[in-house]
Design a protein around this motif. Sequence first.
Motif, PDB file in Angstrom:
ATOM      1  N   LEU A  15       0.829  -1.206   0.000  1.00  0.00           N
ATOM      2  CA  LEU A  15       0.000   0.000   0.000  1.00  0.00           C
ATOM      3  C   LEU A  15       0.859   1.249   0.000  1.00  0.00           C
ATOM      4  O   LEU A  15       0.543   2.235  -0.674  1.00  0.00           O
ATOM      5  N   ALA A  16       1.970   1.242   0.719  1.00  0.00           N
ATOM      6  CA  ALA A  16       2.865   2.406   0.754  1.00  0.00           C
ATOM      7  C   ALA A  16       3.474   2.655  -0.616  1.00  0.00           C
ATOM      8  O   ALA A  16       3.575   3.798  -1.067  1.00  0.00           O
ATOM      9  N   ILE A  17       3.865   1.589  -1.306  1.00  0.00           N
ATOM     10  CA  ILE A  17       4.429   1.731  -2.650  1.00  0.00           C
ATOM     11  C   ILE A  17       3.374   2.279  -3.602  1.00  0.00           C
ATOM     12  O   ILE A  17       3.644   3.182  -4.388  1.00  0.00           O
ATOM     13  N   GLN A  18       2.155   1.776  -3.517  1.00  0.00           N
ATOM     14  CA  GLN A  18       1.095   2.252  -4.398  1.00  0.00           C
ATOM     15  C   GLN A  18       0.757   3.708  -4.126  1.00  0.00           C
ATOM     16  O   GLN A  18       0.480   4.469  -5.038  1.00  0.00           O
ATOM     17  N   ALA A  19       0.798   4.129  -2.874  1.00  0.00           N
ATOM     18  CA  ALA A  19       0.475   5.509  -2.530  1.00  0.00           C
ATOM     19  C   ALA A  19       1.518   6.466  -3.095  1.00  0.00           C
ATOM     20  O   ALA A  19       1.213   7.596  -3.435  1.00  0.00           O
ATOM     21  N   GLN A  20       2.773   6.021  -3.216  1.00  0.00           N
ATOM     22  CA  GLN A  20       3.842   6.853  -3.740  1.00  0.00           C
ATOM     23  C   GLN A  20       3.898   6.820  -5.263  1.00  0.00           C
ATOM     24  O   GLN A  20       4.574   7.640  -5.866  1.00  0.00           O
ATOM     25  N   ASP A  21       3.233   5.886  -5.868  1.00  0.00           N
ATOM     26  CA  ASP A  21       3.343   5.652  -7.298  1.00  0.00           C
ATOM     27  C   ASP A  21       2.619   6.734  -8.093  1.00  0.00           C
ATOM     28  O   ASP A  21       1.401   6.713  -8.227  1.00  0.00           O
ATOM     29  N   LYS A  22       3.363   7.690  -8.581  1.00  0.00           N
ATOM     30  CA  LYS A  22       2.829   8.751  -9.427  1.00  0.00           C
ATOM     31  C   LYS A  22       3.435   8.562 -10.808  1.00  0.00           C
ATOM     32  O   LYS A  22       4.634   8.357 -10.940  1.00  0.00           O
ATOM     33  N   HIS A  23       2.620   8.645 -11.809  1.00  0.00           N
ATOM     34  CA  HIS A  23       3.108   8.455 -13.168  1.00  0.00           C
ATOM     35  C   HIS A  23       3.896   9.674 -13.606  1.00  0.00           C
ATOM     36  O   HIS A  23       3.415  10.801 -13.511  1.00  0.00           O
ATOM     37  N   LYS A  24       5.116   9.427 -14.072  1.00  0.00           N
ATOM     38  CA  LYS A  24       6.002  10.482 -14.535  1.00  0.00           C
ATOM     39  C   LYS A  24       6.400  10.156 -15.974  1.00  0.00           C
ATOM     40  O   LYS A  24       6.934   9.077 -16.229  1.00  0.00           O
ATOM     41  N   ILE A  25       6.136  11.102 -16.865  1.00  0.00           N
ATOM     42  CA  ILE A  25       6.350  10.849 -18.295  1.00  0.00           C
ATOM     43  C   ILE A  25       7.072  12.025 -18.920  1.00  0.00           C
ATOM     44  O   ILE A  25       6.702  13.181 -18.687  1.00  0.00           O
ATOM     45  N   VAL A  47      -3.594  11.164 -21.742  1.00  0.00           N
ATOM     46  CA  VAL A  47      -2.911  10.755 -20.510  1.00  0.00           C
ATOM     47  C   VAL A  47      -3.493  11.493 -19.309  1.00  0.00           C
ATOM     48  O   VAL A  47      -3.791  10.887 -18.277  1.00  0.00           O
ATOM     49  N   LEU A  48      -3.680  12.805 -19.439  1.00  0.00           N
ATOM     50  CA  LEU A  48      -4.191  13.584 -18.309  1.00  0.00           C
ATOM     51  C   LEU A  48      -5.646  13.265 -17.982  1.00  0.00           C
ATOM     52  O   LEU A  48      -6.051  13.380 -16.828  1.00  0.00           O
ATOM     53  N   ASN A  49      -6.409  12.859 -18.970  1.00  0.00           N
ATOM     54  CA  ASN A  49      -7.785  12.431 -18.689  1.00  0.00           C
ATOM     55  C   ASN A  49      -7.794  11.108 -17.926  1.00  0.00           C
ATOM     56  O   ASN A  49      -8.673  10.867 -17.102  1.00  0.00           O
ATOM     57  N   TYR A  50      -6.819  10.255 -18.199  1.00  0.00           N
ATOM     58  CA  TYR A  50      -6.723   8.949 -17.542  1.00  0.00           C
ATOM     59  C   TYR A  50      -6.016   9.054 -16.192  1.00  0.00           C
ATOM     60  O   TYR A  50      -6.425   8.428 -15.216  1.00  0.00           O
ATOM     61  N   TRP A  51      -4.911   9.811 -16.140  1.00  0.00           N
ATOM     62  CA  TRP A  51      -4.129  10.027 -14.923  1.00  0.00           C
ATOM     63  C   TRP A  51      -4.012  11.531 -14.685  1.00  0.00           C
ATOM     64  O   TRP A  51      -2.994  12.153 -15.017  1.00  0.00           O
ATOM     65  N   PRO A  52      -5.020  12.163 -14.097  1.00  0.00           N
ATOM     66  CA  PRO A  52      -5.017  13.626 -13.924  1.00  0.00           C
ATOM     67  C   PRO A  52      -3.829  14.172 -13.131  1.00  0.00           C
ATOM     68  O   PRO A  52      -3.448  15.322 -13.301  1.00  0.00           O
ATOM     69  N   ASP A  53      -3.245  13.352 -12.279  1.00  0.00           N
ATOM     70  CA  ASP A  53      -2.126  13.839 -11.462  1.00  0.00           C
ATOM     71  C   ASP A  53      -0.759  13.423 -12.004  1.00  0.00           C
ATOM     72  O   ASP A  53       0.254  13.559 -11.323  1.00  0.00           O
ATOM     73  N   ALA A  54      -0.719  12.947 -13.241  1.00  0.00           N
ATOM     74  CA  ALA A  54       0.559  12.547 -13.838  1.00  0.00           C
ATOM     75  C   ALA A  54       1.485  13.753 -13.949  1.00  0.00           C
ATOM     76  O   ALA A  54       1.048  14.874 -14.195  1.00  0.00           O
ATOM     77  N   GLU A  55       2.759  13.507 -13.738  1.00  0.00           N
ATOM     78  CA  GLU A  55       3.779  14.542 -13.913  1.00  0.00           C
ATOM     79  C   GLU A  55       4.322  14.393 -15.331  1.00  0.00           C
ATOM     80  O   GLU A  55       4.911  13.360 -15.664  1.00  0.00           O
ATOM     81  N   ILE A  56       4.104  15.412 -16.149  1.00  0.00           N
ATOM     82  CA  ILE A  56       4.463  15.326 -17.565  1.00  0.00           C
ATOM     83  C   ILE A  56       5.360  16.488 -17.951  1.00  0.00           C
ATOM     84  O   ILE A  56       5.068  17.638 -17.624  1.00  0.00           O
ATOM     85  N   GLU A  57       6.432  16.157 -18.657  1.00  0.00           N
ATOM     86  CA  GLU A  57       7.296  17.182 -19.238  1.00  0.00           C
ATOM     87  C   GLU A  57       7.455  16.882 -20.726  1.00  0.00           C
ATOM     88  O   GLU A  57       7.695  15.740 -21.109  1.00  0.00           O
ATOM     89  N   VAL A  58       7.295  17.918 -21.533  1.00  0.00           N
ATOM     90  CA  VAL A  58       7.525  17.810 -22.973  1.00  0.00           C
ATOM     91  C   VAL A  58       8.816  18.551 -23.271  1.00  0.00           C
ATOM     92  O   VAL A  58       8.917  19.755 -23.033  1.00  0.00           O
ATOM     93  N   VAL A  59       9.814  17.830 -23.772  1.00  0.00           N
ATOM     94  CA  VAL A  59      11.080  18.450 -24.145  1.00  0.00           C
ATOM     95  C   VAL A  59      11.005  18.777 -25.635  1.00  0.00           C
ATOM     96  O   VAL A  59      10.801  17.897 -26.473  1.00  0.00           O
ATOM     97  N   VAL A  60      11.133  20.069 -25.933  1.00  0.00           N
ATOM     98  CA  VAL A  60      10.999  20.569 -27.299  1.00  0.00           C
ATOM     99  C   VAL A  60      12.371  21.008 -27.788  1.00  0.00           C
ATOM    100  O   VAL A  60      13.026  21.855 -27.165  1.00  0.00           O
ATOM    101  N   HIS A  61      12.802  20.432 -28.917  1.00  0.00           N
ATOM    102  CA  HIS A  61      14.102  20.794 -29.473  1.00  0.00           C
ATOM    103  C   HIS A  61      14.100  20.564 -30.977  1.00  0.00           C
ATOM    104  O   HIS A  61      13.108  20.137 -31.554  1.00  0.00           O
ATOM    105  N   SER A  62      15.197  20.899 -31.586  1.00  0.00           N
ATOM    106  CA  SER A  62      15.424  20.670 -33.006  1.00  0.00           C
ATOM    107  C   SER A  62      14.323  21.315 -33.853  1.00  0.00           C
ATOM    108  O   SER A  62      13.990  22.476 -33.669  1.00  0.00           O
TER     109      SER A  62
END
Length: 135
Positions: A15-25, A47-62
Amino acid sequence: MKKLIALSLFLCSTLAIQAQDKHKIVFQLATGDEKEQASLIRQLNNVLNYWPDAEIEVVVHSGALEFMMTEKSVAKEAILKSLERGVTFAVCRNTMKGRNVKEEEIIQGAIFVPVGVAEIVLKQENGFSYIKAGY
């Protein structure tokens, strides 16, 4: 009794592991193709509709730099909505320097990273799942 204690400890740790489990993409966007950029926006929303609390970063380059430029982006409104939902857009300073683009030309709310590909590596080293944006 030992089995009961062991089972209790196992359940508590699970349960402790599941409570800490935040999706990071971390998404990588390196293309100027507007269809692939539109696909990224759909993917972010899905993704945000499915996992509203997901931590998402978009790296934009080139080739994707114009995606984040205030005067050139065809996705500016969608980017602003994604920022409101907590998505981080990280723009590569190397790409900006190579194209002589200044921070003021980038959509407000973005962050800047020295090297886009290095940012992706750092995110992966810190437990982020990697997705190449587009289709």
